[in-house]
Design a protein around this motif. Sequence first.
Motif, mmCIF file in Angstrom:
data_model
loop_
_atom_site.group_PDB
_atom_site.id
_atom_site.type_symbol
_atom_site.label_atom_id
_atom_site.label_comp_id
_atom_site.label_asym_id
_atom_site.label_seq_id
_atom_site.Cartn_x
_atom_site.Cartn_y
_atom_site.Cartn_z
ATOM 1 N N SER A 1 0.826 -1.210 0.000
ATOM 2 C CA SER A 1 0.000 0.000 0.000
ATOM 3 C C SER A 1 0.859 1.258 0.000
ATOM 4 O O SER A 1 0.556 2.229 -0.696
ATOM 5 N N ARG A 2 1.917 1.248 0.780
ATOM 6 C CA ARG A 2 2.808 2.403 0.859
ATOM 7 C C ARG A 2 3.441 2.689 -0.505
ATOM 8 O O ARG A 2 3.464 3.826 -0.962
ATOM 9 N N LEU A 3 3.930 1.660 -1.166
ATOM 10 C CA LEU A 3 4.546 1.845 -2.474
ATOM 11 C C LEU A 3 3.507 2.300 -3.498
ATOM 12 O O LEU A 3 3.778 3.179 -4.321
ATOM 13 N N ALA A 4 2.318 1.731 -3.447
ATOM 14 C CA ALA A 4 1.248 2.121 -4.367
ATOM 15 C C ALA A 4 0.882 3.587 -4.191
ATOM 16 O O ALA A 4 0.628 4.297 -5.174
ATOM 17 N N SER A 5 0.860 4.059 -2.952
ATOM 18 C CA SER A 5 0.490 5.456 -2.710
ATOM 19 C C SER A 5 1.528 6.411 -3.285
ATOM 20 O O SER A 5 1.203 7.525 -3.673
#
Length: 167
Positions: free
Chosen positions: A151-155
């Motif tokens: 999720s962090r990388l996607a954001s």
Amino acid sequence: MIRTAKPEDVPAIVAMIRELAAYEKAEHEAEATEGHIRRALFCESPAAFAHIAETDGRAEGFALWFLNFSTWRGVHGIYLEDLYVRPEARGRGHGKALLAELARLCAERGYGRLDWSVLDWNTPSIDFYKWLGAVPMDEWTGYRLTGAPLSRLASEAAGPEAAERPV
């Protein structure tokens, strides 16, 4: 008998997924529902496929797989996500028959390889795969992003500056 999975096999497939997760000591990670599996395997354009090992109408094992692609060879291959045979049905040739069916599909469709992973501690499976002639990919280490890191990388990609960032 090995056959292509049908929608009515979904409950058995999900049950075997849970059995496999328990065997792999990861039962808490098996979140797939019948709805997930039904949509994945039987939607208009499925990206995952399954075969069933069956005796007298009872599903005794399954192989769930999807296509991968070799940029070096320029052709598709099969990635075997899960291969499972119920304990009471082991030793009857179901695992080999499921793998043989996937190998047949590779040959028939011009796919260049059949890939899968196995847990380091699963020596019965490792011995079986080596007996078939499969070779371990010892020089490769698998990586996975999931949960919060995913999720962090996607954001990061979703931010307004994402379009300006070099790939």
